[in-house]
Design an enzyme around this catalytic site. Structure first.
Site: not given
Length: 594
Positions: A321, A248
């Site tokens: 993702d 992330h």
């Protein structure tokens, strides 16, 4: 691959859209035309086809809720207008988008979004999704049935339990109008310092992880007729288990060579594909010994087309993702990222940083010849085939009046508790457990909901119990307060949550301070079990979860109502002896001490 052919996910079968008009409470009429996926594709414009490649969120409790964030981010007012503007293939829900309040509201939102999709553009229903992995990653809270998560299921060692948990989760999601779940995680957590996977993984053992991953794919997709199940999305290919970085916020590098990948990372994906997984999600990681492009796997033809499609033979939908994550945005502008993902072999593009920029980037690439329209058609064909196989094209709507009969039903709640009772793991017990019911007990540590839930479950068993939340990073003042409170009680239970990490290390100071009071202390790792290696206490328990259902199982173990039968699905290394395990894989004590 026979399972996939049977379901019709590969071939564009002639399953009709809108077999009949259906009106549901809080919903709308289904489309009346009878078009196969192939016919749908043939009549779509390029803009409509490109829209099908994208999945994003929208803000608002209903499809017609005007929300300022929609205008700021998408240039329109309502979630329905977001769907219609971009001809979206899918929507993903989060609490932070004001989308998830209660089951009936979610079902009504789903129906409203589907109505927007089927009444505009190519009239193709949506994939509506969330990340209901359970455990640590749970988007929809109670009254939806809660489970302790993957690592707890790994401790239970039961293929049947893993499949049943997925089936219940899938049935409840579908009742709320969600037809896609971004689960399970097929990552093999071989690195205890992994900050992003951890308890989201079933195990550090590839064989166990593979068995349970496949079981959950079957649970999501095969436990009921297609119109009552959800698509599973196995993540994160080629395997996110051996890193100490979070994709992330960075671009992790995994140094597995070919042999290591084949032995450690590939088995869960192989088994998931054999089980017929509708979707596989890519990881934003670099694997230099497997792919020399230097790109994150999401943007690598060698990984997505070469390894996933070529070597593993996968023919379903590949989704990226989130394209907002730093791991994929490090090297390229946002307009290029979706183009590179499609060139690499992805079919669906999740949550681009700017949807309009992303769509314009793909349209521009087609018009300039960087991408062919045939390449777009290949991905849209897979997406339509998936929607057809799941019954989404046939009937995208749900009956809101029946939601409460499914979501959080007594049968589901009872099954969840039974499954969770088979996962609690007793790591150490120097004769302290099970407890003779003391007069007073004190619960402290991480998790306001967990400490309160455990104290309540202790009280219903007789002892007085109080709770003091000290959080993930207790201060010296909180530690002193907890220690003074422990002195006034007969037994203390302290909950730790990733206390092994440097960020949360003051939790260990709390445990030591409680130990020094001289009062009996039971420590419970409510996330990763690795905490148990750092402080020696007479009793250590691992629940792998801080959910209320896990606290009920913990209370049963504390008072001897059930025998702990969970076995460690990962080894717990000794921080003072590199290469030595404090508690080995498979360790778990019963009342007999073995």
């Amino acid at each position: 691959m026979k399972t996939r052919a049977r379901r019709g996910v590969v071939a564009l079968s002639a399953i009709a859209i809108g077999a009949a008009t259906l009106t549901v409470t809080g919903g709308a009429a289904a489309p009346q035309q009878r078009l196969s996926p192939e016919e749908l594709l043939q009549q779509m414009t390029l803009e409509e086809k490109v829209g099908q490649l994208f999945v994003t969120y929208a803000y608002g409790r209903t499809a017609d809720t005007a929300h300022p964030e929609n205008m700021a981010e998408f240039g329109v007012d309502t979630p329905a207008q977001v769907v219609q503007k971009y001809h979206l293939g899918g929507i993903i829900h989060f609490a932070w988008t004001d989308s998830l309040y209660d089951p009936k509201q979610i079902a009504e939102l789903s129906n409203g979004l589907q109505n927007a999709a089927v009444s505009s553009g190519a009239k193709v229903p949506l994939l509506i999704s969330t990340d209901q992995e359970q455990g640590q990653v749970t988007r929809i809270p109670e009254p939806a049935t809660q489970f302790p998560g993957n690592m707890a299921l790994g401790a239970g060692r039961s293929v049947d339990d893993a499949g049943r948990a997925a089936a219940i989760t899938g049935q409840e999601l579908r009742a709320m109008g969600l037809n896609q779940n971004f689960a399970p995680s097929g990552d093999v957590n071989v690195n205890p310092a992994n900050p992003v996977i951890g308890v989201r993984s079933f195990s550090s053992d590839p064989a166990l992880a593979a068995q349970l991953t496949a079981a959950q794919v079957r649970g999501y997709e095969d436990s009921a007729p297609p119109g009552e199940t959800v698509s599973a999305a196995v993540k994160h290919f080629p395997g996110h288990g051996d890193t100490n970085q979070d994709s992330h916020s960075s671009l992790p590098v995994i140094e597995h060579d070919r042999q290591q990948w084949e032995q450690l990372d590939a088995p869960p994906f192989r088994e998931a594909i054999a089980a017929g997984a509708d979707m596989v999600m890519s990881a934003h990681i670099v694997v230099p010994k497997l792919d020399d492009s230097g790109e994150p796997s999401t943007l690598s033809p060698g990984v997505l087309t070469g390894m996933l499609r070529g070597e593993l033979g996968y023919r379903g939908v590949i989704i990226t993702d989130s394209l907002q994550m730093d791991g994929v945005r490090e090297k390229h502008p946002d307009a290029e990222i979706p183009v590179l993902a499609l060139k690499a072999g992805a079919d669906m593009l999740l949550m681009p940083f700017n949807v309009q920029v992303a769509i314009d980037g793909v349209l521009g690439a087609v018009r300039t010849g960087q991408l062919s329209e045939q390449r777009i058609d290949e991905s849209v064909a897979r997406i339509l085939a998936l929607k057809s196989a799941r019954g989404v094209l046939d009937n995208p709507f749900v009956d809101v009046s029946k939601v409460d009969q499914v979501v959080g039903s007594p049968e589901h709640l009872a099954a969840a508790q039974e499954i969770t009772d088979r996962t609690t793991t007793l790591l150490r017990n120097d004769g302290m457990l099970p407890l003779e019911p003391p007069g007073t007990m004190f619960v402290t540590g991480a998790g306001d909901k967990a400490t309160a839930a455990l104290a309540e479950r202790i009280r219903v068993r007789g002892p007085q119990a109080s709770a003091l939340v000290t959080g993930l990073q207790p201060t010296p003042e909180q530690i002193n307060q907890a220690a003074e409170e422990a002195k006034r009680h007969d037994v203390t239970v302290v909950l730790t949550n990733a206390a092994w990490s440097a960020t949360n290390a003051t939790q260990l100071d709390l445990v030591r301070a409680l130990q020094q009071t001289g009062k009996p202390v039971v420590a419970v790792a409510v996330r990763d079990p690795y905490d148990a290696a750092y402080v020696d206490l007479p009793a250590w328990v691992a629940t792998y979860s801080d959910k209320a259902v896990a606290m009920e199982s913990l209370a049963k173990v504390l008072f001897g109502e059930i025998t702990p039968v969970g076995k460690l699905p990962v080894p717990v290394p000794d921080p003072n002896q590199p290469g030595v395990d404090k508690y080995p894989f498979g360790h778990g004590l019963g009342w007999s001490g073995s």
